[in-house]
Motif scaffolding. Sequence first.
Motif, PDB file in Angstrom:
ATOM      1  N   ILE A  53      35.524  82.440 -31.707  1.00  0.00           N
ATOM      2  CA  ILE A  53      35.456  82.204 -32.166  1.00  0.00           C
ATOM      3  C   ILE A  53      37.006  81.073 -31.359  1.00  0.00           C
ATOM      4  O   ILE A  53      37.136  79.841 -30.732  1.00  0.00           O
ATOM      5  N   LEU A  54      38.197  81.735 -30.228  1.00  0.00           N
ATOM      6  CA  LEU A  54      38.657  81.655 -29.134  1.00  0.00           C
ATOM      7  C   LEU A  54      37.734  80.436 -28.326  1.00  0.00           C
ATOM      8  O   LEU A  54      38.276  79.806 -27.470  1.00  0.00           O
ATOM      9  N   GLY A  55      36.771  81.216 -27.448  1.00  0.00           N
ATOM     10  CA  GLY A  55      35.478  80.802 -26.863  1.00  0.00           C
ATOM     11  C   GLY A  55      35.212  79.217 -27.307  1.00  0.00           C
ATOM     12  O   GLY A  55      35.900  77.921 -26.650  1.00  0.00           O
ATOM     13  N   ALA A  56      34.562  79.079 -28.942  1.00  0.00           N
ATOM     14  CA  ALA A  56      34.080  77.696 -29.159  1.00  0.00           C
ATOM     15  C   ALA A  56      35.373  76.878 -29.117  1.00  0.00           C
ATOM     16  O   ALA A  56      35.593  75.058 -29.209  1.00  0.00           O
ATOM     17  N   LEU A  57      37.057  77.174 -29.626  1.00  0.00           N
ATOM     18  CA  LEU A  57      37.874  75.969 -29.903  1.00  0.00           C
ATOM     19  C   LEU A  57      38.077  75.940 -28.370  1.00  0.00           C
ATOM     20  O   LEU A  57      38.626  74.979 -27.760  1.00  0.00           O
ATOM     21  N   ARG A  58      38.248  76.682 -27.282  1.00  0.00           N
ATOM     22  CA  ARG A  58      38.628  76.275 -25.251  1.00  0.00           C
ATOM     23  C   ARG A  58      37.202  75.451 -25.325  1.00  0.00           C
ATOM     24  O   ARG A  58      37.466  73.959 -24.039  1.00  0.00           O
ATOM     25  N   ARG A  59      36.124  75.442 -25.525  1.00  0.00           N
ATOM     26  CA  ARG A  59      34.326  74.534 -25.473  1.00  0.00           C
ATOM     27  C   ARG A  59      34.936  73.394 -26.287  1.00  0.00           C
ATOM     28  O   ARG A  59      35.108  72.206 -25.199  1.00  0.00           O
ATOM     29  N   GLY A  60      35.909  72.861 -27.354  1.00  0.00           N
ATOM     30  CA  GLY A  60      35.760  71.971 -28.424  1.00  0.00           C
ATOM     31  C   GLY A  60      37.403  70.917 -26.899  1.00  0.00           C
ATOM     32  O   GLY A  60      37.117  69.722 -26.703  1.00  0.00           O
TER      33      GLY A  60
END
Length: 107
Positions: A53-60
């Motif tokens: 989830i943290l990686g998805a937020l970072r990519r977004g």
Amino acid sequence: MLLEDWAASQVTQGALLKMADRPVPVMEKRLMDVKLGELSRWITARDFTPNGILGALRRGHNRYYNKYINVKRGGIGGVAMVLAGYVLISYIWDYDHLKHERWRKYH
């Protein structure tokens, strides 16, 4: 030789390949490319761990920043979107309070 002439000669020879000759696995597709029947498989293939989830937020965040903020000739659009989102979220959070205040009598 012009590009159009080259493309026409390649089409007549049958050498022009499509970009999507190889099927892409559902897990590697973006959300906008997923068909409705594949949606459940796409959701189950996502990583719902805290790191995922943290990686998805970072990519977004990186995608938003590079598209709207970090541009050569930027305008007010990217910042206005953030402010509009903040106003909308704060209204949703305070809606119950605002709803009850609407029906109060002030006398």
